[in-house]
Design an enzyme around this catalytic site. Structure first.
Site, mmCIF file in Angstrom:
data_model
loop_
_atom_site.group_PDB
_atom_site.id
_atom_site.type_symbol
_atom_site.label_atom_id
_atom_site.label_comp_id
_atom_site.label_asym_id
_atom_site.label_seq_id
_atom_site.Cartn_x
_atom_site.Cartn_y
_atom_site.Cartn_z
ATOM 1 N N THR A 135 14.501 10.116 24.486
ATOM 2 C CA THR A 135 15.339 10.398 23.319
ATOM 3 C C THR A 135 15.459 9.214 22.368
ATOM 4 O OG1 THR A 135 16.632 12.057 24.500
ATOM 5 C CG2 THR A 135 17.676 11.030 22.583
ATOM 6 N N ASN A 155 15.642 4.875 26.710
ATOM 7 C CA ASN A 155 17.092 5.072 26.588
ATOM 8 C C ASN A 155 17.850 3.887 27.159
ATOM 9 O OD1 ASN A 155 16.495 7.610 25.581
ATOM 10 N ND2 ASN A 155 16.932 8.663 27.505
ATOM 11 N N ARG A 175 22.514 7.663 20.950
ATOM 12 C CA ARG A 175 21.150 7.144 20.816
ATOM 13 C C ARG A 175 20.278 8.005 19.909
ATOM 14 N NH1 ARG A 175 21.615 8.286 26.382
ATOM 15 N NH2 ARG A 175 20.577 10.190 27.097
#
Length: 537
Positions: A70, A91, A155
């Site tokens: 992500t 991440n 994020r």
């Protein structure tokens, strides 16, 4: 007189797209790989379905770095660059000084505004090493253009907002949308009013029901390899109470997984459009929305589950409302540009793959780290700490750090051992990253994903269908294989030529293409290029 007429003819012959759109709607759908979208597309008749039919649709964009996750995915979409330039490798990264993993956007100097800040959590773009589309817009308009980014995940919101926009994300401990002191000194009135609606609390007594008749869903609802996550159970309908008697963190987490999560982001987006006046003048603005509920469903239930099918149907409806709101804010379709993509795809639950005869397995990084530590102890006679974060291997310990043993030799020995394991294709010490043979064509992807200091001491690559996870249920993503890295890209609206484009492109092209549509320069470190075949000339 003839010269004046000629000049006027030239002026009126300029393309209609010479004036930038008032509003750009930048949409990311977390874990919506190409496979998920293509399988569900026949049933998508709302906003998402219409976007695919009326926009410039690329089903086969593919990230060119190794770890599809992500944080790096959103950073790549936002900057037009790969992790070796923007620095967001995963991440989580390993903080060697603290001896623990921290989130990649951690910044203790900028805590959550008006809330609790868990140690090592994402709060600012200080670690983002490349300019974003949002930053370029702010610079190009001399601070007049506005940028608001919304997501369940910090994020995702942080890279989409960049250093100069606004980033808002969902706090599962309070059920509110929050930001950090990097972005704001006080919560604006429009966000105060939105949080006062307490949408997650209102959903506490609801259940997540199927949107369509059961006969329309493919496969089985009850699969034993799915976890009974967040007190929701494995089958529809799903309760959203999280086992609580009143709304709280567990119910907020269940809400974030449910199909209702899309609605919260759409309502927050509508509040931002009105509260910030986005699209109301000729200075271009950006509204970025990253839908995270799809990823939560993916991890818990898998990409082939009824839950994923239903959340895609609900996303289709929600996206219709979002696009309609953006069109109204911009004063019509002629003033709006839309971009849609995803940060990564994802693997099927490995046990389900194995049942179907696929050579799949669950790779436990904790057990792999133990095996490597034992090997290094036997070979060098000293204790070496080993930490595996997905495909990054971090090595430490007093003997290594004091120089008692040759660090390069230890790293190379670790790579040799890992490469021989039944779950691995290849492994390489960081010292050999530029010179190692291109095993299986994977080295280029590993190099593009490497950033000094943050990446591991050793990088390894799992075989296809090996799902890296220390949890015994559900699934994951993070490899360079197509089920993880292949995502859709869509452009629509002002200046875009609709059509189906089947060539494989790279998501680094998204930010440069939007830059072209916005009539401004590209982000400083962009590696991609505008997709001119999809632009009106």
């Amino acid at each position: 007189m003839s010269r004046l007429i000629a000049a006027l003819l030239v002026l009126f012959a300029l393309p209609a797209s010479a004036k930038a759109p008032k509003l750009t709607l930048f949409i990311s759908v977390d874990a919506m790989g190409s496979d998920v979208l293509l399988r569900n597309r026949p049933r998508l008749t709302g906003g998402l379905g219409r976007l695919l039919s009326t926009g410039a649709y690329y089903p086969y964009a593919r990230y060119a770095y190794a770890e599809a996750r992500t944080a790096p995915g959103h950073a790549t979409l936002a900057t037009g660059a790969n992790p070796w330039r923007h620095g967001i490798v995963d991440n989580d990264i390993y903080d060697r000084a603290a001896g623990q993993a921290v989130q990649v956007y951690t910044d203790p100097t900028h805590p959550v505004l008006n809330g609790e800040t868990p140690p090592g959590s994402d709060t600012s773009p200080v670690n983002l090493m490349a300019e974003t589309l949002a930053d370029r817009l702010r610079v190009s308009t001399q601070g007049r253009g506005k940028v608001v980014a919304l997501s369940y995940k910090s994020r995702a919101a942080i890279p989409l907002a960049g250093r100069q926009g606004q980033a808002w994300w969902f706090d599962e401990s309070t059920g509110r949308m929050v930001t950090s002191t990097w972005y704001a000194k006080a919560e604006p009135a429009w966000m105060q009013a939105f949080n006062a609606r307490k949408m997650p609390d209102a959903a506490f007594s609801k259940t997540w029901e199927l949107l369509r008749p059961r006969a329309e869903y493919v496969g089985e609802d009850d699969r034993p390899m799915e976890p009974e996550a967040y007190g929701m159970g494995r089958v529809f309908p799903h309760e959203l109470k999280g086992g609580l008697q009143a709304p709280g963190p567990a119910s907020y987490r269940a809400f974030a997984v449910s199909g209702f999560s899309h609605d919260l982001l759409v309502q927050a987006a509508k509040a931002a459009l009105e509260g910030e006046g986005l699209g109301k003048d000729d200075v271009p603005d950006i509204l970025a929305v990253s839908f995270s509920g799809t990823d939560a469903v993916f991890h818990a239930f898998g990409p082939y589950s009824w839950e994923m099918q239903d959340t895609m149907l609900r996303l289709d409806v929600a996206m219709g409302e979002l696009i309609a709101a953006a069109e109204r804010a911009a004063g019509g379709k002629a003033n709006l540009v839309i971009a849609l993509s995803a940060d990564h795809g994802g693997a099927e639950i490995p046990e389900a793959w194995a049942q179907a005869g696929v050579p799949a397995a669950r790779l436990n990084p904790v057990e792999a780290a133990k095996g490597l530590a034992q090997e290094l102890k036997a070979k060098f006679g000293v204790d070496v700490t080993v930490k595996l974060l997905e495909l990054d291997v971090y090595l430490g310990g007093k003997a290594l750090e004091s120089g008692q043993v040759d660090a390069v030799a230890v790293r190379r020995a670790a790579a040799v051992w890992l490469a021989k394991q039944p779950y691995a294709v290849w492994a390489v010490a960081k010292d050999d990253l530029d010179t190692a043979p291109d095993q299986g064509g994977l080295m280029a992807a590993m190099r593009r994903g490497y950033y000094p200091v943050r990446s591991g001491d050793v990088l390894f690559m799992a075989k296809p269908f090996q799902v890296v996870s220390d949890y015994p249920r559900g699934t994951n993503h993070g490899t360079p294989y197509s089920y993880d890295t292949q995502v859709p890209v869509v452009f629509a609206g002002k200046g875009v030529k609709p059509g189906l484009f089947l060539e494989e492109i790279n998501p680094v092209d998204v930010a440069p293409t939007l830059s072209a549509l916005l009539e401004m320069g590209m982000p400083a470190s962009a590696e991609g290029k505008p997709r001119v075949e999809a632009l009106v000339k």
